[in-house]
Write a protein that holds these residues in place. Sequence first.
Motif: not given
Length: 132
Positions: A92, A87, A63
Motif C-alpha cells: 500500500v 495503512e 484506498l
Amino acid sequence: MNRFLIIEDNKLMAEVLSQIIRKCISPKEIIKVSNIASAQKLIIDSSYKIDAIFLDLNIEKPLDGLDLLSYIKRTLPNMPVSIITSENETEVVKKVLSHQPNDYLIKPLSVQKVQRSLAKFKANSGTVETGS
C-alpha cells in the motif's frame, strides 16, 4: 502557507489534525471536508486558494484517497499533499508513494509528524512560517 484543506471523514480526526496544525503554525484558515465530492469542488474553485492538503487515504472507502490524490496531482501538480492513514503495509505504501505525495503520515498523528509535513511543504514552497 495560510490555507490548509483537511480531507478526512472522521470529524474527530479532522479536528485533532486542525489543532495540531494550529499548534505548529498560525494558519489563516483550515477548511475541513469529509467527502471526495466536496474536496473536488474546493480544489476546482480557485477562489479558495488552498496552499496545502492533508488527505485521508481511506476517505469514503479503502484506498479511494489514492484516486483523489491522482486527481489533485493532475489538476494542481504543485499542490503539496500529505497522506494521512493507518495503512502501513509495504504494498500500500509503495502504491501511494508512486503518486508522489509530499508526505505519508501514519496514524496516530503527533505534533512531530505534522511538523515534518509542514517542513516538507515549506521546502517545496518556502512559505510556511512556524509559530510559537
